[in-house]
Scaffold this motif. Structure first.
Motif, PDB file in Angstrom:
ATOM      1  N   ALA A   1       0.838  -1.196   0.000  1.00 16.33           N
ATOM      2  CA  ALA A   1       0.000   0.000   0.000  1.00 16.33           C
ATOM      3  C   ALA A   1       0.873   1.245   0.000  1.00 16.33           C
ATOM      4  N   ARG A   2       0.516   2.203  -0.860  1.00 16.70           N
ATOM      5  CA  ARG A   2       1.160   3.523  -0.957  1.00 16.70           C
ATOM      6  C   ARG A   2       2.515   3.496  -1.666  1.00 16.70           C
TER       7      ARG A   2
ATOM      8  N   GLN B   1      -8.849  -0.527  -5.028  1.00 22.49           N
ATOM      9  CA  GLN B   1      -7.543   0.122  -4.922  1.00 22.49           C
ATOM     10  C   GLN B   1      -7.132   0.668  -6.281  1.00 22.49           C
TER      11      GLN B   1
ATOM     12  N   ASN C   1      -9.620   4.621  -3.091  1.00 11.91           N
ATOM     13  CA  ASN C   1      -9.005   3.471  -2.426  1.00 11.91           C
ATOM     14  C   ASN C   1      -9.839   2.999  -1.238  1.00 11.91           C
TER      15      ASN C   1
ATOM     16  N   PRO D   1      -5.752   2.516   1.618  1.00 16.48           N
ATOM     17  CA  PRO D   1      -4.940   1.892   0.574  1.00 16.48           C
ATOM     18  C   PRO D   1      -4.490   0.487   0.959  1.00 16.48           C
TER      19      PRO D   1
END
Length: 202
Positions: free
Chosen positions: A9-10, A32, A185, A189
């Motif tokens: 994530a990210r 996402q 998201n 996320p």
């Protein structure tokens, strides 16, 4: 030979995908957004063009059969499979500046897709001048009758995927979107999976 990477994530990720190879992006947990840029691996001045791609296919959304074209109108990648059904070409990448304008100055410190693209692109000598309008896989950006755009709850689900075939050697930059201020998201996320595989034999 198949190579699979889980993109946290990210986080950002990148790869060179050789002509004929396939890149699959899988939404592991659902809802996402995955921001995406693609360049000719041998000449990064040749890169994805949203206007050329949209004009050629007569549609602002991407799905199976969509060809990602460069500014020279040459094919870079083709969507060969899409189990989600629609992907965005006009919503752009989140940035510290756009977050501030849309959601308030308190969001300026939040990580954004432009940060990911700049950091990952720097590994290949790319700079802010090389960032162009990007694709947002899985992001749901409907266009209203009056022409306004909305960023709304996604239409993806866990395990849905999009697969692209490289039409030439390409460099792809991926930002697993860190946005937490809109529903793209689900306000949380999550990880996605990136797999490069050889072309299937007929």
């Amino acid at each position: 030979m198949t190579a699979t990477t889980v993109v946290p994530a990210r986080a950002a990720c990148s790869a060179v995908v050789r002509r004929g190879e396939q890149l699959t992006l899988t939404d592991l947990h659902g809802n996402q957004a995955v921001d995406f840029l693609v360049y000719d691996a041998h000449d990064t001045a040749v890169r994805y063009s949203a206007p050329d791609t949209i004009h050629a296919q007569g549609n602002i959304f991407l799905t199976t059969g969509s060809v990602l074209l460069s500014g020279e109108h040459t094919p870079l990648m083709t969507v060969t499979e899409d189990t989600c059904g629609r992907h965005d070409t006009v919503g752009g990448a989140c940035s510290k500046e756009s977050n501030t304008l849309r959601y308030g100055h308190h969001t300026y410190a939040q990580h954004a897709c432009v940060d990911n693209f700049l950091a990952e692109g720097a590994r290949y000598g790319l700079t802010k001048r090389d960032l162009v309008s990007n694709i947002n896989w899985y992001m749901n950006v409907p266009v209203e009758k009056d022409g306004t755009l909305g960023i709304v709850d996604g239409i993806s689900a866990p395990g849905l995927r999009v697969t692209l075939r490289a039409e030439t050697d390409v460099l792809v930059l991926v930002s697993n979107c860190p946005q937490i201020n809109n529903p793209c998201n689900g306000f949380e996320p999550t990880a996605v999976e990136m797999t490069i595989s050889e072309a299937p034999t007929s």
